[in-house]
Scaffold this motif. Sequence first.
Motif, short mmCIF file in Angstrom:
data_model
loop_
_atom_site.label_atom_id
_atom_site.label_comp_id
_atom_site.label_asym_id
_atom_site.label_seq_id
_atom_site.Cartn_x
_atom_site.Cartn_y
_atom_site.Cartn_z
N LEU A 62 0.87 -1.17 0.00
CA LEU A 62 0.00 0.00 0.00
C LEU A 62 0.91 1.22 0.00
O LEU A 62 1.74 1.37 0.89
N THR A 68 -0.57 8.59 -6.09
CA THR A 68 -1.79 8.38 -5.32
C THR A 68 -2.81 9.47 -5.62
O THR A 68 -4.01 9.21 -5.74
N PHE A 94 -6.44 0.37 -4.01
CA PHE A 94 -6.40 1.36 -2.94
C PHE A 94 -7.77 1.52 -2.28
O PHE A 94 -7.88 1.81 -1.08
#
Length: 387
Positions: A62, A68, A94
Amino acid sequence: MKNASPKIVKFKSLSDIAVRFRSDLKDLDFVLLYAYNGTGKTRLSMEFKNRGKKDGAKGDTLYFNAYTEDLFHWDNDLEHDADRVLKINAESNFFNGFRELALEDKIFEYLQRYATFNFKIDYEEWEISFSKEIPNPAHRPGNDEPETIVQNNIKVSRGEENIFVWCIFLAICELVIDGAESYDWVKYIYIDDPISSLDDNNAIAVASDLSKLLQKGVGKVNVVISSHHHLFFNVICNELKKRKNKRYFLHKNGADGYTLRATDETPFFHHVALLSELKGLLPKDNQTIHDVQIKTYHFNMLRSIMEKTATFFGYDDFSSCIHGVDDEVLYARALNLLSHGKYSIYEPVEMGDDTKNLFIKILDAFLKKYEFELPEIITDEDKAAQK
């Protein structure tokens, strides 16, 4: 003041460094990496993530990095200019637990520490709408109008959006640590530069909150944290010093790959590295003061180094580290004033010649008084290779 020379290891590629970090984390809880912008920190985080997808595996990392933020994009309602929403890329792992675990409460718990807006997630459309309380222009003392009204479907600023995405990430990290089934694939958490435009107070708060959260996951998940922000990095190191960790300084070695310098045995090495960068600003023999490329934010960097030096020697104030200039009290006041301006490394402003002279005198006197053994972090050849 001599520092023991830390071990330096050369690597041909970022992929090789990712392998090193995965090996380190077999015995450690945390790997902490300091590096300047442009060195390759974000690409290193992706190399680390991709290593977990070898041989058809679905992944084990992660991560939070510049990519992101790309999982979100704005629909600005160009036709009516009224209903602006932030769209979510629901295909990403995610968001595995979003619909089932209803994260609003967890996200808001973090968000209220850093921001003053609210949000609502539409799980059918995979979009987020934002609202904020604003002063009511119709309110007057004595009338019945409320003091504030809610402004709905607003577009938050870029900085507020970054904070919101960061709070989503913290909420997901909490799920990982709590053992949520939707995130049982996560073995590693890799965080690259959550700080982009925060002031020092928020940088400290973010580092402290993150450290407290991740320490709850010791024994459950292993973590890499990388940053160029020296204050954030210093807080992280201090908060995690009692945990099993390894600290590194990453440098791009021109066309010859990268060097990784272990800094566990050299406290504040990243500050010494920063001082080495500042020393490179001093005028060379063939330069005039006008030719020297000193920016206003360098005062912030110099003050930070002096504060750490003062702490090391047990002084009450950084001004105790100003020596060998005509009026030490006056120079301390000047440095204090100039280091509190809104000077950003992302919006550099060049100093005037008089201010450059002041900076050079303070820095030169500091280097003569405190004889740090400054490593050759970035040579002229390296700078040329990085352009």
